[in-house]
Design an enzyme around this catalytic site. Structure first.
Site, PDB file in Angstrom:
ATOM      1  N   GLU A   1       0.884  -1.171   0.000  1.00  0.00           N
ATOM      2  CA  GLU A   1       0.000   0.000   0.000  1.00  0.00           C
ATOM      3  C   GLU A   1       0.915   1.211   0.000  1.00  0.00           C
ATOM      4  O   GLU A   1       1.368   1.667   1.035  1.00  0.00           O
ATOM      5  CB  GLU A   1      -0.930  -0.021   1.216  1.00  0.00           C
ATOM      6  CG  GLU A   1      -2.102   0.959   1.083  1.00  0.00           C
ATOM      7  CD  GLU A   1      -1.734   2.366   1.476  1.00  0.00           C
ATOM      8  OE1 GLU A   1      -1.126   3.076   0.638  1.00  0.00           O
ATOM      9  OE2 GLU A   1      -2.045   2.753   2.610  1.00  0.00           O
TER      10      GLU A   1
ATOM     11  N   GLU B   1       4.815  11.237  -1.530  1.00  0.00           N
ATOM     12  CA  GLU B   1       5.655  10.331  -0.742  1.00  0.00           C
ATOM     13  C   GLU B   1       6.643   9.560  -1.612  1.00  0.00           C
ATOM     14  O   GLU B   1       7.618   9.033  -1.111  1.00  0.00           O
ATOM     15  CB  GLU B   1       4.839   9.344   0.107  1.00  0.00           C
ATOM     16  CG  GLU B   1       3.941  10.005   1.128  1.00  0.00           C
ATOM     17  CD  GLU B   1       3.236   9.011   2.016  1.00  0.00           C
ATOM     18  OE1 GLU B   1       3.784   7.906   2.256  1.00  0.00           O
ATOM     19  OE2 GLU B   1       2.126   9.319   2.482  1.00  0.00           O
TER      20      GLU B   1
END
Length: 384
Positions: A145, A154
């Protein structure tokens, strides 16, 4: 689910190529990267927030247990295992061996959870960077994930690509297998609130500046413009997380990026460019744009999923996710009419100061249904 890497290869892959494309990213300081990013994932409260997201959890749970043929007797690599939940599900679905990689001390909690569920003979938790660790074998499945705000914040997918290029068998599958990014025009009271906040900040500065000059004899006016630019970035240019509702979407959602996780390269996600069109669906006010993503679990063409599962963060969904939608607010909303065409340009790239954060340049040309030009603008936003 967790964090996967603290290595200098985070912006790129391990040596090798996909589709003949090589990547030579700049080095990343491991200690700085850990302090800015990974440390957050070492706290259970952060893991709890993600584990409480039922949309997220249900999608992964259903993807694994409704496609057990991808797991029974197979080897699995969980990139960024966090609490270890995906590794545990993979083992419960019948995996022969699961390698659960976690960069932070959350690995200790993952080991404890694995043991408490009686799966320590199947699930091996490895603390370290997925770019740096070694496995004794190739794997049949990579599950992770990795998605951040507006999908790519990110830059964790870099680590998944690295793991794929090093450890996935030629016949292996990716969970998730595909991903898409969406953008749509919106109407939102957030625009008024942000504008009021900005006006309030500037009024406060003016009062402050007047007092400094009156009491202490120093003219601060030379700093008014830099302060205004700073506040503009804070209140308007920084994209915010928010939960939109379907009524706030005032035009056709448009697909700005889609990728196959089996073949995607770092170079194609370092900068995303898209030119798309949206049509306004009523007389309303354009206040900005909402961005979201979805991922699919389809297996691969030669080994498809028995049950396709989708995880979407679209505002049309009944339940919200912890990602919400990324909202890009305009400082000056524009009146639009039904049938107006929006020609949208998007350039999304990584921040030069921090490769995990994003800069988004949005341009918009508005034309009436007749084709007559109406208005155009270009703005830069930051996903922080």
């Amino acid at each position: 689910m967790g964090s996967s890497s603290n290595g200098g290869a985070m912006s790129g892959r391990a040596p090798g190529t996909v589709g003949g494309v090589k990547s030579s990213p700049p080095p990343v300081d491991k200690e700085v990267d850990y302090a800015n990013y990974f440390c957050t994932y070492s706290f259970l409260y952060h893991q709890k927030d993600m584990l409480s997201d039922r949309v997220r959890m249900d999608a992964y749970y259903n993807a694994v247990f409704e496609n057990k043929h991808h797991f029974v007797g197979k080897t699995v690599l969980d990139v960024g295992t966090g609490s270890g939940i995906l590794a545990i599900w993979s083992a419960q679905a019948g995996a022969r061996k699961v390698y659960a990689v976690e960069a932070t001390t959350m690995a200790d909690h993952a080991r404890a959870l694995v043991k408490a569920n009686g799966l320590e003979d199947i699930v091996e938790v490895i603390q370290g960077s997925v770019e740096d660790i070694s496995l004794p074998e190739k794997v049949d499945v990579i599950i992770s994930e990795w998605m951040g705000y507006f999908l790519l914040r990110e830059s964790m997918f870099d680590s998944v690509i690295s793991a794929r290029d090093r450890w996935l068998k030629p016949t292996g599958v990716m969970y998730p297998s595909h991903a898409r990014m969406w953008l749509a025009p919106i109407k939102s009271t957030l625009s008024d609130r942000k504008k009021n906040d900005l006006d309030g900040a500037m009024a406060d500065w003016d009062n402050f500046s007047d007092e400094i000059k009156s009491y202490y004899g120093v003219d601060m006016s030379v700093l008014t413009k830099p302060f205004a630019q700073e506040q503009e970035k804070h209140y308007i240019q920084t994209a915010v997380w928010n939960d939109l509702n379907p009524l706030q979407v005032i035009g056709t959602p448009t697909l700005v990026k889609e990728m196959d996780c089996l073949t995607a390269t770092v170079s194609e996600i370092e900068e995303v460019r898209s030119n798309v069109t949206s049509v306004i669906n009523g007389h309303t006010t354009l206040c900005g744009f909402g961005g979201w993503f979805d991922v699919q679990f389809r297996g691969r063409k030669e080994d498809p999923a028995q049950q396709d599962i989708e995880l979407t963060t679209a505002p049309s969904e009944r339940h919200c996710t912890h990602w919400g939608q990324q909202v890009f607010i305009m400082s000056n909303p524009i009146n639009v009419e039904e049938g107006d065409n929006l020609n949208l340009g998007l350039v999304m790239s990584r921040s030069k100061e921090n490769h995990r954060l994003m800069e988004v340049e949005l341009s918009c040309e508005i034309k009436e249904a007749s084709g007559n030009p109406k208005e155009s603008f270009k703005k830069t936003y930051f996903i922080e």
